[in-house]
Design a protein around this motif. Sequence first.
Motif, PDB file in Angstrom:
ATOM      1  N   THR A  66       6.846   0.727  -0.866  1.00 16.58           N
ATOM      2  CA  THR A  66       6.467   1.676   0.179  1.00 16.58           C
ATOM      3  C   THR A  66       6.648   3.097  -0.331  1.00 16.58           C
ATOM      4  O   THR A  66       7.490   3.370  -1.201  1.00 16.58           O
ATOM      5  CB  THR A  66       7.316   1.471   1.445  1.00 16.58           C
ATOM      6  OG1 THR A  66       8.683   1.630   1.096  1.00 16.58           O
ATOM      7  CG2 THR A  66       7.070   0.108   2.051  1.00 16.58           C
TER       8      THR A  66
ATOM      9  N   LYS B 125      -2.392  -2.685  -1.364  1.00 14.71           N
ATOM     10  CA  LYS B 125      -1.293  -3.645  -1.267  1.00 14.71           C
ATOM     11  C   LYS B 125      -1.402  -4.383   0.061  1.00 14.71           C
ATOM     12  O   LYS B 125      -1.696  -3.789   1.096  1.00 14.71           O
ATOM     13  CB  LYS B 125       0.072  -2.945  -1.332  1.00 14.71           C
ATOM     14  CG  LYS B 125       0.272  -2.115  -2.581  1.00 14.71           C
ATOM     15  CD  LYS B 125       0.368  -2.974  -3.813  1.00 14.71           C
ATOM     16  CE  LYS B 125       0.649  -2.087  -5.013  1.00 14.71           C
ATOM     17  NZ  LYS B 125       0.376  -2.728  -6.258  1.00 14.71           N
ATOM     18  N   ALA B 126      -1.100  -5.674   0.016  1.00 17.43           N
ATOM     19  CA  ALA B 126      -1.139  -6.483   1.228  1.00 17.43           C
ATOM     20  C   ALA B 126       0.068  -6.146   2.103  1.00 17.43           C
ATOM     21  O   ALA B 126       1.147  -5.845   1.583  1.00 17.43           O
ATOM     22  CB  ALA B 126      -1.132  -7.957   0.874  1.00 17.43           C
ATOM     23  N   PRO B 127      -0.047  -6.221   3.435  1.00 16.86           N
ATOM     24  CA  PRO B 127       1.079  -5.882   4.316  1.00 16.86           C
ATOM     25  C   PRO B 127       2.287  -6.801   4.118  1.00 16.86           C
ATOM     26  O   PRO B 127       3.426  -6.358   4.215  1.00 16.86           O
ATOM     27  CB  PRO B 127       0.515  -6.045   5.718  1.00 16.86           C
ATOM     28  CG  PRO B 127      -0.953  -6.122   5.572  1.00 16.86           C
ATOM     29  CD  PRO B 127      -1.250  -6.486   4.172  1.00 16.86           C
ATOM     30  N   GLY B 128       2.049  -8.074   3.792  1.00 19.77           N
ATOM     31  CA  GLY B 128       3.159  -9.005   3.569  1.00 19.77           C
ATOM     32  C   GLY B 128       3.985  -8.612   2.360  1.00 19.77           C
ATOM     33  O   GLY B 128       5.221  -8.690   2.371  1.00 19.77           O
ATOM     34  N   VAL B 129       3.354  -8.181   1.305  1.00 26.05           N
ATOM     35  CA  VAL B 129       4.050  -7.771   0.084  1.00 26.05           C
ATOM     36  C   VAL B 129       4.852  -6.503   0.349  1.00 26.05           C
ATOM     37  O   VAL B 129       5.972  -6.342  -0.146  1.00 26.05           O
ATOM     38  CB  VAL B 129       3.035  -7.554  -1.062  1.00 26.05           C
ATOM     39  CG1 VAL B 129       3.711  -6.997  -2.290  1.00 26.05           C
ATOM     40  CG2 VAL B 129       2.317  -8.843  -1.376  1.00 26.05           C
TER      41      VAL B 129
ATOM     42  N   ALA C 101       6.272  -5.631   3.088  1.00 25.73           N
ATOM     43  CA  ALA C 101       7.468  -5.959   3.879  1.00 25.73           C
ATOM     44  C   ALA C 101       8.540  -6.602   3.000  1.00 25.73           C
ATOM     45  O   ALA C 101       9.745  -6.361   3.190  1.00 25.73           O
ATOM     46  CB  ALA C 101       7.090  -6.884   5.025  1.00 25.73           C
ATOM     47  N   LYS C 102       8.142  -7.450   2.036  1.00 25.29           N
ATOM     48  CA  LYS C 102       9.098  -8.150   1.163  1.00 25.29           C
ATOM     49  C   LYS C 102       9.772  -7.201   0.184  1.00 25.29           C
ATOM     50  O   LYS C 102      10.972  -7.256  -0.044  1.00 25.29           O
ATOM     51  CB  LYS C 102       8.386  -9.256   0.388  1.00 25.29           C
ATOM     52  CG  LYS C 102       7.998 -10.444   1.234  1.00 25.29           C
ATOM     53  CD  LYS C 102       7.288 -11.481   0.396  1.00 25.29           C
ATOM     54  CE  LYS C 102       6.774 -12.614   1.260  1.00 25.29           C
ATOM     55  NZ  LYS C 102       5.983 -13.569   0.498  1.00 25.29           N
ATOM     56  N   ASP C 103       8.979  -6.324  -0.435  1.00 21.88           N
ATOM     57  CA  ASP C 103       9.520  -5.441  -1.464  1.00 21.88           C
ATOM     58  C   ASP C 103       9.503  -4.001  -0.956  1.00 21.88           C
ATOM     59  O   ASP C 103       8.457  -3.349  -0.940  1.00 21.88           O
ATOM     60  CB  ASP C 103       8.689  -5.577  -2.746  1.00 21.88           C
ATOM     61  CG  ASP C 103       9.343  -4.886  -3.925  1.00 21.88           C
ATOM     62  OD1 ASP C 103      10.469  -4.384  -3.778  1.00 21.88           O
ATOM     63  OD2 ASP C 103       8.696  -4.849  -4.991  1.00 21.88           O
TER      64      ASP C 103
END
Length: 167
Positions: free
Chosen positions: A147, A135-139, A141-143
């Motif tokens: 995590t 998973k990309a770090p930006g994704v 953080a958004k969802d």
Amino acid sequence: MRIEKCWFCSSSIYPGHGIQFVRNDAKIFRFCRSKCHKNFKMKRNPRKVKWTKAYRRLHGKDMTQDTTFEFERKRNRPEKYDRNQMQDTLKAIPVISKIRSARDQKHIVKRLKPNKARTQERERNELLQNIDMVKAPGVMAKDPSLTLPKIKISSQSQSEQNRAMEE
């Protein structure tokens, strides 16, 4: 006394050994043994028979210019040395050794290059197969549901120890 060469396999024929064949046109063929003579009579090409020196030389199996053959030609004559040439040679020896070691290193790197590319290709394929696990770090953080849940191991282990002691 003269040491001849076998016409077929190029090995040396010592006096009193071998077979001699004289053709109608008075050409003499000398053979070291009956094996070579029979192959000649069967009209075999020595360049195509694997055990002959002609085959080995043609296919790069033998050294064509071997320095050991030059020892036969040398005689016990004193050689004249040029001092300047000798000094230049002695100065060149370390330079030559450096060049050789650098070439060896380059050779090793060249040999390992295809292997490095192969491993990178394998890793790339594995990454493409399992891309859904990354998973990309930006994704992330958004969802927040993406995590992993945080587990406090220290507090749980203490509470379990307390329960065990109470019982």
